[in-house]
Design a protein around this motif. Structure first.
Motif, PDB file in Angstrom:
ATOM      1  N   VAL A 322       0.846  -1.199   0.000  1.00 36.25           N
ATOM      2  CA  VAL A 322       0.000   0.000   0.000  1.00 36.25           C
ATOM      3  C   VAL A 322       0.883   1.251   0.000  1.00 36.25           C
ATOM      4  N   SER A 323       2.114   1.106  -0.444  1.00 37.28           N
ATOM      5  CA  SER A 323       3.065   2.209  -0.406  1.00 37.28           C
ATOM      6  C   SER A 323       2.677   3.339  -1.346  1.00 37.28           C
ATOM      7  N   TYR A 324       3.158   4.519  -1.006  1.00 38.38           N
ATOM      8  CA  TYR A 324       2.991   5.729  -1.822  1.00 38.38           C
ATOM      9  C   TYR A 324       1.517   6.017  -2.111  1.00 38.38           C
ATOM     10  N   ASN A 325       0.800   6.209  -1.015  1.00 43.10           N
ATOM     11  CA  ASN A 325      -0.560   6.704  -1.040  1.00 43.10           C
ATOM     12  C   ASN A 325      -0.654   7.874  -0.069  1.00 43.10           C
ATOM     13  N   ARG A 326      -1.847   8.133   0.451  1.00 38.88           N
ATOM     14  CA  ARG A 326      -2.053   9.203   1.429  1.00 38.88           C
ATOM     15  C   ARG A 326      -2.705   8.642   2.688  1.00 38.88           C
ATOM     16  N   LEU A 327      -2.314   7.421   3.038  1.00 39.43           N
ATOM     17  CA  LEU A 327      -2.897   6.734   4.179  1.00 39.43           C
ATOM     18  C   LEU A 327      -2.364   7.317   5.483  1.00 39.43           C
ATOM     19  N   SER A 328      -3.142   7.146   6.539  1.00 39.43           N
ATOM     20  CA  SER A 328      -2.755   7.705   7.831  1.00 39.43           C
ATOM     21  C   SER A 328      -3.165   6.760   8.950  1.00 39.43           C
ATOM     22  N   GLY A 329      -2.670   7.062  10.154  1.00 33.17           N
ATOM     23  CA  GLY A 329      -3.028   6.265  11.315  1.00 33.17           C
ATOM     24  C   GLY A 329      -2.045   5.149  11.578  1.00 33.17           C
ATOM     25  N   LYS A 330      -2.361   4.356  12.591  1.00 32.26           N
ATOM     26  CA  LYS A 330      -1.493   3.264  13.008  1.00 32.26           C
ATOM     27  C   LYS A 330      -1.703   2.039  12.128  1.00 32.26           C
ATOM     28  N   ILE A 331      -0.605   1.418  11.720  1.00 26.48           N
ATOM     29  CA  ILE A 331      -0.675   0.193  10.926  1.00 26.48           C
ATOM     30  C   ILE A 331      -1.211  -0.926  11.815  1.00 26.48           C
ATOM     31  N   PRO A 332      -2.282  -1.615  11.413  1.00 24.25           N
ATOM     32  CA  PRO A 332      -2.831  -2.708  12.233  1.00 24.25           C
ATOM     33  C   PRO A 332      -1.749  -3.733  12.549  1.00 24.25           C
ATOM     34  N   GLN A 333      -1.746  -4.202  13.792  1.00 24.24           N
ATOM     35  CA  GLN A 333      -0.672  -5.089  14.239  1.00 24.24           C
ATOM     36  C   GLN A 333      -1.097  -6.536  14.425  1.00 24.24           C
ATOM     37  N   GLY A 334      -2.357  -6.826  14.300  1.00 21.17           N
ATOM     38  CA  GLY A 334      -2.828  -8.183  14.536  1.00 21.17           C
ATOM     39  C   GLY A 334      -2.657  -9.075  13.323  1.00 21.17           C
ATOM     40  N   GLY A 335      -2.785 -10.382  13.534  1.00 25.85           N
ATOM     41  CA  GLY A 335      -2.852 -11.359  12.456  1.00 25.85           C
ATOM     42  C   GLY A 335      -1.675 -11.323  11.520  1.00 25.85           C
ATOM     43  N   VAL A 336      -1.983 -11.388  10.213  1.00 27.64           N
ATOM     44  CA  VAL A 336      -0.941 -11.572   9.208  1.00 27.64           C
ATOM     45  C   VAL A 336      -0.019 -10.376   9.043  1.00 27.64           C
ATOM     46  N   LEU A 337      -0.429  -9.205   9.478  1.00 29.85           N
ATOM     47  CA  LEU A 337       0.425  -8.037   9.287  1.00 29.85           C
ATOM     48  C   LEU A 337       1.664  -8.071  10.178  1.00 29.85           C
ATOM     49  N   ARG A 338       1.780  -9.108  11.010  1.00 33.49           N
ATOM     50  CA  ARG A 338       2.998  -9.290  11.785  1.00 33.49           C
ATOM     51  C   ARG A 338       4.009 -10.154  11.048  1.00 33.49           C
ATOM     52  N   PHE A 339       3.579 -10.763   9.958  1.00 35.51           N
ATOM     53  CA  PHE A 339       4.467 -11.656   9.223  1.00 35.51           C
ATOM     54  C   PHE A 339       5.677 -10.870   8.705  1.00 35.51           C
ATOM     55  N   PRO A 340       6.860 -11.484   8.705  1.00 37.27           N
ATOM     56  CA  PRO A 340       8.060 -10.775   8.227  1.00 37.27           C
ATOM     57  C   PRO A 340       7.987 -10.424   6.748  1.00 37.27           C
ATOM     58  N   THR A 341       7.034 -11.024   6.016  1.00 30.68           N
ATOM     59  CA  THR A 341       6.864 -10.689   4.597  1.00 30.68           C
ATOM     60  C   THR A 341       6.588  -9.203   4.424  1.00 30.68           C
ATOM     61  N   PHE A 342       5.880  -8.631   5.384  1.00 29.25           N
ATOM     62  CA  PHE A 342       5.476  -7.231   5.272  1.00 29.25           C
ATOM     63  C   PHE A 342       6.498  -6.342   5.972  1.00 29.25           C
ATOM     64  N   THR A 343       7.387  -5.780   5.187  1.00 29.77           N
ATOM     65  CA  THR A 343       8.416  -4.888   5.706  1.00 29.77           C
ATOM     66  C   THR A 343       7.966  -3.453   5.542  1.00 29.77           C
ATOM     67  N   ASN A 344       8.841  -2.530   5.871  1.00 32.78           N
ATOM     68  CA  ASN A 344       8.507  -1.117   5.693  1.00 32.78           C
ATOM     69  C   ASN A 344       8.253  -0.770   4.235  1.00 32.78           C
ATOM     70  N   LEU A 345       8.777  -1.578   3.302  1.00 36.33           N
ATOM     71  CA  LEU A 345       8.557  -1.308   1.885  1.00 36.33           C
ATOM     72  C   LEU A 345       7.080  -1.401   1.513  1.00 36.33           C
ATOM     73  N   SER A 346       6.303  -2.170   2.274  1.00 36.20           N
ATOM     74  CA  SER A 346       4.876  -2.320   2.001  1.00 36.20           C
ATOM     75  C   SER A 346       4.092  -1.071   2.362  1.00 36.20           C
ATOM     76  N   PHE A 347       4.686  -0.199   3.212  1.00 40.67           N
ATOM     77  CA  PHE A 347       3.929   0.931   3.752  1.00 40.67           C
ATOM     78  C   PHE A 347       4.590   2.289   3.511  1.00 40.67           C
TER      79      PHE A 347
END
Length: 369
Positions: A322-347
């Motif tokens: 979801v990189s390079y948008n205008r999203l805001s707020g805290k990145i959800p931390q539950g479930g799959v979003l803790r997987f190491p697959t999702f690095t800072n490059l995703s956001f």
């Protein structure tokens, strides 16, 4: 595991439906079929050092065991698979018209130039043809294929075709077309009024110059690719309803504007969704209904608001961007979003986002109001 197995079964079933497997004949090669094949071979050029098919066509051998040739039990040629065999020359599409029993013809990825007959296509007499693959054959005109009642699969990708996609193409095979690939051409629009056949499972219109309204596919669509076009319009409100059984949908880099319709959640069997590199605005409407989603790319848009908490409930999600948008707020931390697959490059590229895996911490300004 059961999800993966069911996905594989669906894919194999679709593949067999659109790509019937030809079998070699146990019968004797007919003399007239051998003569036709040798005539075809003599009319084409090929690199004797690289060709693995035409080079093996030898008069002293049964033609039904020649590389790339398949026959029925009576010895009639039913399949010619000459793709990627370093063949050159011009093909006038009456050479093939003499193979009355031909069901499969593949000339893709050679250096041939298919020249449609201005009066009548040489394919028009092939009443049994089910698959025609003419990708990368330097065609600047679609051959007239309207008299092929059994055609189910057509691939004209990677050619020099331009202008409107004619309405008659949707009626091929007496309206029973299952797979159509027109990618990597220069089509600018779809001739109207068009109606997609209900049997269409695979539609690839990617890498053209299509403008205007985004076409809503038929309800049986399985693979849909509209990427790399110039639509300049928004995704229709009910578009997701047509993706009820779809496996993948891509419309990346196609100048799409407006919001992502909420109906996208009705595509509950979707595995791949790519809406990247457009000008989409508004929130991410995903509500967690797409429980089989494996890849979601919404990068390089103008999406705003928070990342939905419901994304964390999609346990099959392996790729997220979801990189390079205008999203805001805290990145959800539950479930799959803790997987190491999702690095800072995703956001990255969202100034308002905070929390792991980004280094930016969430302050009071990021709390819900």
């Amino acid at each position: 595991m059961s999800v993966k197995i069911s996905t594989w079964i669906m894919f194999v079933s679709l593949f067999l439906r659109l790509h019937p497997i030809a079998t070699a004949s146990s019968g004797r090669c007919l003399d007239d079929q051998k003569s036709l094949l040798l005539s075809l071979r003599n009319g084409l050029g090929f690199d004797s050092k690289l060709s693995s098919k035409l080079l093996s066509w030898n008069r002293s051998m049964e033609c039904c065991i020649w590389a790339g040739v398949y026959c029925d039990e009576a010895g009639h040629v039913t399949g010619l698979f000459l793709n990627n065999d370093h063949i050159s020359g011009k093909v006038y599409l009456d050479v093939f018209g003499k193979f009355k029993y031909l069901q499969d013809l593949d000339l893709a990825d050679n250096n041939v130039t298919v020249i449609p007959n201005t009066k009548e296509s040489s394919f028009s007499s092939l009443a049994n043809l089910t698959r025609l693959l003419l990708a990368s054959c330097k065609m600047n005109e679609i051959p007239d294929l309207r008299n092929l009642p059994t055609l189910r699969t057509l691939d004209l990708s990677g050619n020099l075709l331009k202008g409107e996609i004619p309405i008659w193409i949707w009626n091929l095979g007496n309206g029973s077309l299952g797979s159509l690939k027109l990618s990597q051409n220069k089509f600018s629009s779809l001739q109207k009024p068009f109606t997609f056949p209900l049997t269409l499972n695979v539609l690839d219109l990617s890498s053209n110059k299509l403008k205007g309204d985004i076409p809503v596919p038929p309800a049986e669509i399985y693979v849909l690719n509209y990427s790399n076009n110039e639509f300049g319009s928004s995704i229709p409100v009910d578009f997701g309803n047509a993706l009820a059984y779809a496996y993948s949908f891509s419309i990346s880099n196609s100048k799409v504007v407006g919001v992502i319709p909420k109906s996208i959640n009705n595509a509950e069997f979707l595995r791949v969704l790519d809406l990247s590199s457009n000008a989409l605005t508004g929130p991410i409407p995903v509500d967690g209904s797409m429980q089989y989603l494996e890849s979601l790319d919404l990068s390089l848009n103008k999406l705003s608001g928070r990342i939905p908490e419901q994304l964390t409930s999609i346990m099959t999600l392996e790729f997220l961007n979801v990189s390079y948008n205008r999203l805001s707020g805290k990145i959800p931390q539950g479930g799959v979003l803790r997987f190491p697959t999702f690095t800072n490059l995703s956001f990255e590229g969202n100034k308002g986002l905070c929390g792991p895996p980004l280094s930016k911490t969430c302050g009071t300004s990021n709390k819900r109001i």
